[in-house]
Design an enzyme around this catalytic site. Structure first.
Site, PDB file in Angstrom:
ATOM      1  N   ARG A 102     -26.027  50.785  66.868  1.00  0.00           N
ATOM      2  CA  ARG A 102     -24.829  51.589  66.564  1.00  0.00           C
ATOM      3  C   ARG A 102     -23.886  51.405  67.743  1.00  0.00           C
ATOM      4  O   ARG A 102     -24.218  51.768  68.871  1.00  0.00           O
ATOM      5  CB  ARG A 102     -25.205  53.060  66.390  1.00  0.00           C
ATOM      6  CG  ARG A 102     -23.999  53.988  66.408  1.00  0.00           C
ATOM      7  CD  ARG A 102     -24.314  55.367  65.921  1.00  0.00           C
ATOM      8  NE  ARG A 102     -24.479  55.359  64.483  1.00  0.00           N
ATOM      9  CZ  ARG A 102     -24.512  56.452  63.724  1.00  0.00           C
ATOM     10  NH1 ARG A 102     -24.389  57.639  64.284  1.00  0.00           N
ATOM     11  NH2 ARG A 102     -24.663  56.378  62.425  1.00  0.00           N
ATOM     12  N   HIS A 129     -20.033  50.768  58.019  1.00  0.00           N
ATOM     13  CA  HIS A 129     -21.283  51.537  58.091  1.00  0.00           C
ATOM     14  C   HIS A 129     -22.130  51.072  56.894  1.00  0.00           C
ATOM     15  O   HIS A 129     -22.322  51.813  55.923  1.00  0.00           O
ATOM     16  CB  HIS A 129     -20.979  53.028  58.039  1.00  0.00           C
ATOM     17  CG  HIS A 129     -22.123  53.900  58.481  1.00  0.00           C
ATOM     18  ND1 HIS A 129     -23.365  53.386  58.849  1.00  0.00           N
ATOM     19  CD2 HIS A 129     -22.216  55.250  58.621  1.00  0.00           C
ATOM     20  CE1 HIS A 129     -24.157  54.393  59.186  1.00  0.00           C
ATOM     21  NE2 HIS A 129     -23.490  55.524  59.059  1.00  0.00           N
ATOM     22  N   GLN A 132     -25.089  53.158  55.486  1.00  0.00           N
ATOM     23  CA  GLN A 132     -24.633  54.311  54.705  1.00  0.00           C
ATOM     24  C   GLN A 132     -24.177  53.852  53.322  1.00  0.00           C
ATOM     25  O   GLN A 132     -24.542  54.449  52.303  1.00  0.00           O
ATOM     26  CB  GLN A 132     -23.478  55.004  55.442  1.00  0.00           C
ATOM     27  CG  GLN A 132     -22.959  56.238  54.732  1.00  0.00           C
ATOM     28  CD  GLN A 132     -23.980  57.359  54.705  1.00  0.00           C
ATOM     29  OE1 GLN A 132     -24.495  57.743  55.746  1.00  0.00           O
ATOM     30  NE2 GLN A 132     -24.289  57.887  53.536  1.00  0.00           N
ATOM     31  N   ASP A 223     -15.279  61.887  54.009  1.00  0.00           N
ATOM     32  CA  ASP A 223     -15.900  61.791  55.339  1.00  0.00           C
ATOM     33  C   ASP A 223     -14.958  62.472  56.326  1.00  0.00           C
ATOM     34  O   ASP A 223     -13.814  62.800  55.982  1.00  0.00           O
ATOM     35  CB  ASP A 223     -16.114  60.296  55.679  1.00  0.00           C
ATOM     36  CG  ASP A 223     -16.782  60.067  57.035  1.00  0.00           C
ATOM     37  OD1 ASP A 223     -17.403  61.010  57.574  1.00  0.00           O
ATOM     38  OD2 ASP A 223     -16.679  58.934  57.568  1.00  0.00           O
ATOM     39  N   CYS A 262     -21.124  61.502  53.845  1.00  0.00           N
ATOM     40  CA  CYS A 262     -22.162  60.864  54.675  1.00  0.00           C
ATOM     41  C   CYS A 262     -22.690  61.809  55.747  1.00  0.00           C
ATOM     42  O   CYS A 262     -23.754  61.532  56.314  1.00  0.00           O
ATOM     43  CB  CYS A 262     -21.612  59.587  55.299  1.00  0.00           C
ATOM     44  SG  CYS A 262     -20.158  59.877  56.314  1.00  0.00           S
ATOM     45  N   ARG A 290     -30.813  57.221  52.932  1.00  0.00           N
ATOM     46  CA  ARG A 290     -30.588  56.375  54.113  1.00  0.00           C
ATOM     47  C   ARG A 290     -31.893  55.669  54.483  1.00  0.00           C
ATOM     48  O   ARG A 290     -31.925  54.478  54.761  1.00  0.00           O
ATOM     49  CB  ARG A 290     -30.121  57.225  55.301  1.00  0.00           C
ATOM     50  CG  ARG A 290     -28.724  57.777  55.198  1.00  0.00           C
ATOM     51  CD  ARG A 290     -27.685  56.691  55.241  1.00  0.00           C
ATOM     52  NE  ARG A 290     -27.847  55.836  56.394  1.00  0.00           N
ATOM     53  CZ  ARG A 290     -27.385  56.125  57.627  1.00  0.00           C
ATOM     54  NH1 ARG A 290     -26.668  57.221  57.822  1.00  0.00           N
ATOM     55  NH2 ARG A 290     -27.579  55.298  58.647  1.00  0.00           N
TER      56      ARG A 290
HETATM   57  N1  NVA Z   1     -16.818  57.860  60.005  1.00  0.00           N
HETATM   58  C1  NVA Z   1     -17.807  58.590  60.757  1.00  0.00           C
HETATM   59  C2  NVA Z   1     -19.169  58.391  60.166  1.00  0.00           C
HETATM   60  C3  NVA Z   1     -20.257  59.178  60.812  1.00  0.00           C
HETATM   61  C4  NVA Z   1     -21.621  58.932  60.206  1.00  0.00           C
HETATM   62  C5  NVA Z   1     -17.778  58.151  62.206  1.00  0.00           C
HETATM   63  O1  NVA Z   1     -17.706  56.949  62.470  1.00  0.00           O
HETATM   64  O2  NVA Z   1     -17.806  59.017  63.076  1.00  0.00           O
END
Ligand code: NVA
Length: 303
Positions: A102, A129, A132, A223, A262, A290
């Site tokens: 990540r 992502h 996800q 989101d 998400c 997930r």
């Molecule tokens: N768009 C959000 C997703 C978190 C799972 C982020 O990048 O913070």
């Protein structure tokens, strides 16, 4: 099906995506059939940003496949600071069988993949992502009989999650509407990429800033309005984003049967508490998926 890496949604064909969704559903139904796939194998997990679902679902998921997960947080500083990302990738490849990362920048994912000799999984970056996205299409497949006929809309900030959903929906040939406040949609490059994929698959993509363009939908997704790594203050955009709040009224107006998120959710911002807590929300099904989706990716590296 065998995969080399899982880096970005645009690298997956329709068949690969359908195979991954079907595999995730099979693993979920019979996890015992896959309990030794990662026996004797270790997965190094690099996290440059906070995580609950990704960290826990990978760790427990890897355990269910008989493997060992190693968490690498920020103790070594930002990727590329103490040593080159390429050396980080080469070192980890000496011991680990998979690298999950990540990161802030998609470029770090690309560099890891270029220099690692083991598969790399993108566990969120600024552009995508994909873990996800895959879990979300598993969830859609569980809720609707014919995935290709689902009318799917994302409402809110154009971000890594909406990019992944848009690219995957385009790949699958679905109807996908992206409704974002002016100036907060996907980059032109990302949208054009999705349009090109849609041309091939027959998907219908709509990009709009007008909530009344949503029309009839089966599933609505939202989101956070401010993603990790974005230093925008939510107070500064609240008024602009408020018309895009996903609430019961929007569900009624569009006829949508489920709402997706998400998480983490910012209640009373992008979604109302009432809707998030309602029967229409499939957010914990998404969270559970997930793990099964990621396990499908991990299994695909070795089978
Ligand atoms: N768009 C959000 C997703 C978190 C799972 C982020 O990048 O913070």
């Amino acid at each position: 099906m065998s995969l080399q890496n899982f880096l970005a949604d645009d690298q997956l064909s329709k068949q690969q995506l359908l195979d991954l969704i079907a595999l995730a559903i099979r693993i979920k139904a019979k996890p015992q059939d896959y309990q030794n796939v990662l026996a004797g194998k270790s997965v190094a997990m690099i996290f440059e940003k906070p995580s609950l679902r990704t960290h826990v679902s990978f760790d427990i998921g890897i355990n269910k496949l008989g493997g060992h997960a190693l968490y690498l947080g920020q103790q070594n500083g930002k990727l590329g600071e103490r040593e080159r990302v390429s050396d980080y990738a080469k070192n980890l490849s000496c011991w680990a069988d998979v690298i999950v990362a990540r990161v802030f920048s998609h470029n770090s994912i690309q560099q890891l993949a270029e220099h690692a000799s083991v598969p790399v999984v993108n566990a969120l970056c600024d552009s995508y992502h994909p873990c996800q996205g895959l879990a979300d299409f598993v969830t859609l497949a569980e809720n609707f009989d014919d995935l290709s006929a689902v009318k799917f809309a994302y409402v809110g900030d154009g971000n890594n999650v909406s990019n992944s959903l848009m690219i995957m929906a385009a790949t699958l040939g679905m109807d996908f509407t992206l409704c974002c406040p002016p100036g907060h949609g996907p980059s032109a490059e990302m949208f054009n990429k999705a349009l090109k994929i849609a041309e091939q698959s027959g998907a219908k993509l709509i990009l709009t800033s007008d909530v009344s363009d949503l029309g009839q939908q089966d599933a609505i997704y939202t989101d956070t309005w401010v993603s990790m790594g974005d230093d925008t203050k939510v107070e500064d955009i609240l008024a602009k984003f408020m018309p895009y709040q996903v609430n019961h009224q929007m569900m009624t107006d569009t006829g949508a049967k489920i709402v997706m998120h998400c998480q983490p959710a910012h209640l009373e911002e992008e979604i109302t508490t009432e809707l998030f807590d309602s029967e229409l929300a499939v957010v914990f099904q998404q969270a559970e998926n997930r793990m099964w989706a990621q396990n499908a990716v991990l299994v695909s590296f070795f089978q």
